[in-house]
Design a protein around this motif. Structure first.
Motif, PDB file in Angstrom:
ATOM      1  N   PRO A  60       0.835  -1.208   0.000  1.00 40.56           N
ATOM      2  CA  PRO A  60       0.000   0.000   0.000  1.00 40.56           C
ATOM      3  C   PRO A  60       0.870   1.258   0.000  1.00 40.56           C
ATOM      4  O   PRO A  60       1.983   1.258   0.532  1.00 40.56           O
ATOM      5  N   ILE A  61       0.339   2.338  -0.561  1.00 39.01           N
ATOM      6  CA  ILE A  61       1.090   3.586  -0.534  1.00 39.01           C
ATOM      7  C   ILE A  61       1.399   3.995   0.903  1.00 39.01           C
ATOM      8  O   ILE A  61       2.444   4.598   1.174  1.00 39.01           O
ATOM      9  N   LEU A  62       0.530   3.659   1.847  1.00 39.68           N
ATOM     10  CA  LEU A  62       0.791   3.952   3.253  1.00 39.68           C
ATOM     11  C   LEU A  62       2.098   3.312   3.709  1.00 39.68           C
ATOM     12  O   LEU A  62       2.883   3.928   4.439  1.00 39.68           O
ATOM     13  N   LEU A 114       4.037  10.954  -1.740  1.00 40.28           N
ATOM     14  CA  LEU A 114       5.405  10.482  -1.588  1.00 40.28           C
ATOM     15  C   LEU A 114       6.380  11.573  -2.008  1.00 40.28           C
ATOM     16  O   LEU A 114       6.099  12.360  -2.922  1.00 40.28           O
ATOM     17  N   ALA A 115       7.535  11.609  -1.356  1.00 42.47           N
ATOM     18  CA  ALA A 115       8.555  12.594  -1.686  1.00 42.47           C
ATOM     19  C   ALA A 115       9.905  12.095  -1.210  1.00 42.47           C
ATOM     20  O   ALA A 115       9.991  11.231  -0.330  1.00 42.47           O
ATOM     21  N   ASP A 116      10.964  12.657  -1.793  1.00 40.07           N
ATOM     22  CA  ASP A 116      12.314  12.300  -1.357  1.00 40.07           C
ATOM     23  C   ASP A 116      12.911  13.394  -0.467  1.00 40.07           C
ATOM     24  O   ASP A 116      14.087  13.725  -0.549  1.00 40.07           O
ATOM     25  N   PHE A 153      11.827  15.151  -5.784  1.00 39.46           N
ATOM     26  CA  PHE A 153      10.633  14.380  -6.156  1.00 39.46           C
ATOM     27  C   PHE A 153       9.494  14.645  -5.182  1.00 39.46           C
ATOM     28  O   PHE A 153       9.686  14.684  -3.966  1.00 39.46           O
ATOM     29  N   TRP A 154       8.298  14.817  -5.718  1.00 44.46           N
ATOM     30  CA  TRP A 154       7.059  14.895  -4.934  1.00 44.46           C
ATOM     31  C   TRP A 154       5.927  14.451  -5.831  1.00 44.46           C
ATOM     32  O   TRP A 154       5.838  14.861  -6.993  1.00 44.46           O
ATOM     33  N   GLN A 155       5.066  13.589  -5.298  1.00 43.12           N
ATOM     34  CA  GLN A 155       3.914  13.127  -6.083  1.00 43.12           C
ATOM     35  C   GLN A 155       2.814  12.664  -5.160  1.00 43.12           C
ATOM     36  O   GLN A 155       3.031  11.816  -4.298  1.00 43.12           O
ATOM     37  N   SER A 156       1.641  13.228  -5.333  1.00 44.85           N
ATOM     38  CA  SER A 156       0.476  12.719  -4.619  1.00 44.85           C
ATOM     39  C   SER A 156      -0.222  11.683  -5.495  1.00 44.85           C
ATOM     40  O   SER A 156      -0.002  11.624  -6.701  1.00 44.85           O
ATOM     41  N   ASP A 212      -2.359   9.546 -11.448  1.00 46.15           N
ATOM     42  CA  ASP A 212      -1.265   9.517 -10.480  1.00 46.15           C
ATOM     43  C   ASP A 212      -0.939   8.083 -10.066  1.00 46.15           C
ATOM     44  O   ASP A 212       0.231   7.721  -9.897  1.00 46.15           O
ATOM     45  N   TYR A 213      -1.983   7.282  -9.904  1.00 49.63           N
ATOM     46  CA  TYR A 213      -1.799   5.870  -9.552  1.00 49.63           C
ATOM     47  C   TYR A 213      -0.974   5.152 -10.619  1.00 49.63           C
ATOM     48  O   TYR A 213      -0.025   4.420 -10.306  1.00 49.63           O
ATOM     49  N   LYS A 214      -1.305   5.372 -11.864  1.00 48.39           N
ATOM     50  CA  LYS A 214      -0.574   4.731 -12.952  1.00 48.39           C
ATOM     51  C   LYS A 214       0.876   5.212 -12.992  1.00 48.39           C
ATOM     52  O   LYS A 214       1.806   4.412 -13.181  1.00 48.39           O
ATOM     53  N   TYR A 215       1.091   6.501 -12.793  1.00 45.93           N
ATOM     54  CA  TYR A 215       2.437   7.055 -12.831  1.00 45.93           C
ATOM     55  C   TYR A 215       3.317   6.443 -11.742  1.00 45.93           C
ATOM     56  O   TYR A 215       4.446   6.016 -11.999  1.00 45.93           O
TER      57      TYR A 215
END
Length: 267
Positions: free
Chosen positions: A32-34, A132-134, A231-234, A240-243
């Motif tokens: 999971p993204i969590l 998510l982010a770095d 990097f940052w992506q919600s 967004d899920y596919k990316y």
């Protein structure tokens, strides 16, 4: 320092990906993204998590209740299931996880208020369960403690559909939630807060953290911005899920500035 993760929203804009699980449980790869968010904090030594649950919160509870068995070989006697014996492998995640029911319909500010009793220190980290982010969390926390204000928000530069931040140097001059036209950096969702924030959060289920509380915090000069250009992506929708899953499938996480190093393969 504890990490508070907002996991209670209904994720209506991503129902076309999964409508039977809460958004934080939507997978990137095989986790999971969590899990990816928590793993990213673990890399910097933060292993004490408070999850603010709401919509389908039992799904998240069940995930952690079953976590050891789901990732291990085990033997059991059907007549005595309490004697389950696990064979390993040993888990890498030595996490303390508090799963707090913060209300099915409560908004973000109310969810944060309702976990106040679990915060043990003067400062805590706060983020959403879908981004998510770095970010270098060590530098983020150092920045927060050095300026002495109540709050720090990470300011990023993605597409202009999120809350925008106006800056004067590193101080937040204005906090605008979801403006019609984006002019600069936006709310990246990785916060550090002093516990004084709780004094500004009334017990109101309709309280949106990104509206009155953060707007007033900025106008009072108590909200600072940590600038992040990496990097940052919600994960806000199916695109967004596919990316994010495409990044995972490439298997090159951490090798370029375009891929999040926290998308790690599980054991």
């Amino acid at each position: 320092m504890q990490v508070v993760i907002l996991c209670g929203g209904q994720g209506t804009r991503i129902r076309d990906v999964a409508d039977d699980i809460p958004k934080p449980m939507i997978p990137i790869g095989d986790r999971p993204i969590l899990w990816h968010i928590m793993k990213s904090y673990t890399q910097y030594g933060y292993t004490d998590f408070i999850l603010c649950l709401g919509y389908k919160g039992w799904t998240i509870k069940r995930y952690f209740l079953d976590y050891h068995l789901a990732n291990s070989d085990f033997s059991l006697r059907l007549g005595a299931p309490e004697r389950t014996h696990t064979h390993g492998p040993d888990l890498q995640e030595d996490w303390q996880v508090t799963l707090a029911e913060t209300g099915l319909d409560a908004m973000t500010g109310c969810r944060v208020k309702r976990i106040e009793k679990y915060i043990t220190g003067d400062h805590f980290l706060l983020t959403y369960g879908d981004g998510l982010a770095d970010i270098d969390l060590t530098k983020l926390v150092q920045f927060h403690k050095a300026h002495g204000k109540i709050g720090t928000v990470t300011a990023v530069r993605p597409p202009g559909r999120f809350g925008e931040i106006d800056l004067e140097g590193s101080q937040v001059a204005e906090f605008n939630e979801k403006p019609l036209i984006s002019r600069g950096r936006i709310n990246g969702g990785f916060f550090v807060m002093h516990r004084a924030i709780f004094d500004r959060l009334p017990e109101d289920p309709g309280l949106v953290l990104e509206q009155e509380p953060l707007i007033r915090l900025a106008r009072d000069g108590e909200l600072m911005a940590y600038l992040h250009d990496g990097f940052w992506q919600s994960m806000d929708n199916s695109r967004d899920y596919k990316y994010l899953n495409d990044l995972w499938c490439r298997g090159n996480a951490g090798r370029t500035h375009q891929t999040p190093p926290q998308l790690l393969r599980g054991p």
